[in-house]
Write an enzyme that holds these catalytic residues in place. Sequence first.
Site, PDB file in Angstrom:
ATOM      1  N   LYS A   1      52.670  32.516  31.526  1.00  0.00           N
ATOM      2  CA  LYS A   1      52.758  32.778  32.975  1.00  0.00           C
ATOM      3  C   LYS A   1      51.483  32.342  33.689  1.00  0.00           C
ATOM      4  O   LYS A   1      51.538  31.654  34.701  1.00  0.00           O
ATOM      5  CB  LYS A   1      52.997  34.270  33.211  1.00  0.00           C
ATOM      6  N   ASN A   2      50.334  32.754  33.161  1.00  0.00           N
ATOM      7  CA  ASN A   2      49.097  32.511  33.900  1.00  0.00           C
ATOM      8  C   ASN A   2      48.686  31.041  33.908  1.00  0.00           C
ATOM      9  O   ASN A   2      47.905  30.628  34.764  1.00  0.00           O
ATOM     10  CB  ASN A   2      47.971  33.399  33.369  1.00  0.00           C
TER      11      ASN A   2
ATOM     12  N   ARG B   1      50.019  37.213  43.276  1.00  0.00           N
ATOM     13  CA  ARG B   1      48.587  37.042  43.452  1.00  0.00           C
ATOM     14  C   ARG B   1      48.173  35.578  43.277  1.00  0.00           C
ATOM     15  O   ARG B   1      47.312  35.076  43.984  1.00  0.00           O
ATOM     16  CB  ARG B   1      47.877  37.921  42.412  1.00  0.00           C
TER      17      ARG B   1
ATOM     18  N   CYS C   1      49.935  42.398  41.215  1.00  0.00           N
ATOM     19  CA  CYS C   1      49.770  43.749  40.685  1.00  0.00           C
ATOM     20  C   CYS C   1      48.632  44.479  41.383  1.00  0.00           C
ATOM     21  O   CYS C   1      47.599  43.887  41.694  1.00  0.00           O
ATOM     22  CB  CYS C   1      49.461  43.695  39.197  1.00  0.00           C
TER      23      CYS C   1
ATOM     24  N   ARG D   1      40.938  43.249  44.619  1.00  0.00           N
ATOM     25  CA  ARG D   1      41.065  41.939  43.990  1.00  0.00           C
ATOM     26  C   ARG D   1      40.460  40.888  44.925  1.00  0.00           C
ATOM     27  O   ARG D   1      41.176  40.107  45.556  1.00  0.00           O
ATOM     28  CB  ARG D   1      42.520  41.645  43.646  1.00  0.00           C
ATOM     29  N   PRO D   2      39.124  40.859  45.005  1.00  0.00           N
ATOM     30  CA  PRO D   2      38.470  39.943  45.945  1.00  0.00           C
ATOM     31  C   PRO D   2      38.643  38.485  45.526  1.00  0.00           C
ATOM     32  O   PRO D   2      38.911  38.193  44.364  1.00  0.00           O
ATOM     33  CB  PRO D   2      36.999  40.346  45.851  1.00  0.00           C
TER      34      PRO D   2
ATOM     35  N   ASP E   1      36.137  36.268  46.739  1.00  0.00           N
ATOM     36  CA  ASP E   1      34.880  35.713  47.245  1.00  0.00           C
ATOM     37  C   ASP E   1      34.368  34.551  46.380  1.00  0.00           C
ATOM     38  O   ASP E   1      33.776  33.598  46.893  1.00  0.00           O
ATOM     39  CB  ASP E   1      33.811  36.818  47.336  1.00  0.00           C
TER      40      ASP E   1
ATOM     41  N   ASP F   1      44.785  42.409  29.994  1.00  0.00           N
ATOM     42  CA  ASP F   1      46.244  42.509  30.145  1.00  0.00           C
ATOM     43  C   ASP F   1      46.912  43.158  28.931  1.00  0.00           C
ATOM     44  O   ASP F   1      48.059  43.585  29.014  1.00  0.00           O
ATOM     45  CB  ASP F   1      46.854  41.123  30.410  1.00  0.00           C
TER      46      ASP F   1
ATOM     47  N   ARG G   1      58.418  39.947  36.601  1.00  0.00           N
ATOM     48  CA  ARG G   1      57.491  38.907  37.108  1.00  0.00           C
ATOM     49  C   ARG G   1      56.890  38.125  35.948  1.00  0.00           C
ATOM     50  O   ARG G   1      56.456  36.988  36.127  1.00  0.00           O
ATOM     51  CB  ARG G   1      56.332  39.552  37.891  1.00  0.00           C
TER      52      ARG G   1
END
Length: 428
Positions: free
Chosen positions: A22-23, A93, A117, A122-123, A125, A305, A397
């Site tokens: 997935k990622n 995300r 999620c 969850r920045p 920057d 995870d 998901r």
Amino acid sequence: MEKFVIKGGKPLTGEVTISGAKNAAVAILPATILAAGKCVIENLPDISDVAASLKILKALGAQIRMIDRNTYEIDTSMLVSTEVPAELSRKMRASYYFLGALLSRSGKAQVAMPGGCNLGPRPIDQHLKAFSALGATDSVDYGMISVRAHKLTGAHIFFDKVSVGATMNGMLSAVMAEGQTVLENCAKEPHVVDLANFLNMCGADIRGAGTDVIKVRGAQQMHGCTYSIIPDQIEAGSYMVAAAATGGDVLIKNVTPKHLEPITVKLQRAGAKVEEFDDAVRVSRVGELQPLKINTMPHPGFPTDMQPLMSVMLTVAKGTSTITEGIWDNRFRYADELAKMGANIQVDGQVAVIEGVAKLQPAPLHASDLRAGAALVVAALMTNGTSEITEIQHIERGYENIVAKLQALGADITRVETEPAIALTPAL
Ligand code: UD1
């Protein structure tokens, strides 16, 4: 609404084939924008995050043809927009990868502030730091983030924090920048390497992915390619834990055993047997589960995870386990659900202490996020009764065909459509 109804008590046995990562998929799909041509992407997991990414590509003007359930041809020669529709980007995300890819290709991009999620703040920057170093500006307006640049120029970027997303967006935005970009303090996850491999197949010049320092030499032109996504490390790890937690014996196929090492080592310490083959692992357990100390860390440390799944298994280990979450602020939201099942788990900030109990009891359960949801599926399989899990859209998901895969391993799990809520007042 849908739910899973799970009757536990059977050890999982048999074979399961792992889907694409997935990622990696959620970064490689936006990266096809940089190819500005036809790509064939194989081993795409059939999950809702991939469906959302494909919808976004379509909305941006890409031509998409399904070759089979896990293979798509994506033609990004002609794009019509640089704005990712808000309702699609809020769903996942990883829509932030469209920022880097569109900025690189078109000099501008607009994406809703990312969803996904809820694991605490969850920045992004560090993503923006990379864009800015290459010459882009950014602004946020009404929940939408915009980036733009007249020209991207190679730069030296040191990430203040090891971030998978920022590392991948750093690569995406630097691929066609003029000159050389050096990214330091990079994430080293397998999907970072997979994205670099895909981009290199499309004509990029990226070296060092999988180490702390990645060097990108700006390419003049990119082109399409055929690429197969790596197996999903976390899906594989989830079935490994499910096999060990239920005292089963499962051959997990289509994996890269090297990527699973941090998980393998912990499972072995907990008393499971793990055999490694070229592209498979077999996990079994007969004896008692032993407690563990786990600290989640960036790769090659123990993956965050996998933390909820390991915790679930350790609720029935013989002794006290300590889990320290080193990445996310809010990753123990499943602890209340486990307490309902009779687990003894105390959470204090980033640390959970688990005293093993003899057995988990069935309960009505609520999936708060993707991996917590998967962990609760395993917890339900460990009981001797029937549990129901709601909010399963989180699980879907990220896990292709989870019901069929578990059923093939002997689990008693069904996906049930629940009754729509009855309106108390007539709709006007
Ligand atoms: C990715 C994975 C997610 C996994 C996580 C860590 C995807 C789609 N998701 O998420 O499943 O749990 O890696 O392995 O690939 N941070 C900042 N500033 C930033 C970016 C991140 O402070 O700009 C912080 C985060 O708050 C977090 C840590 O860095 O504490 C790691 O985040 P990151 O690696 O970026 O996670 P994601 O890429 O969002």
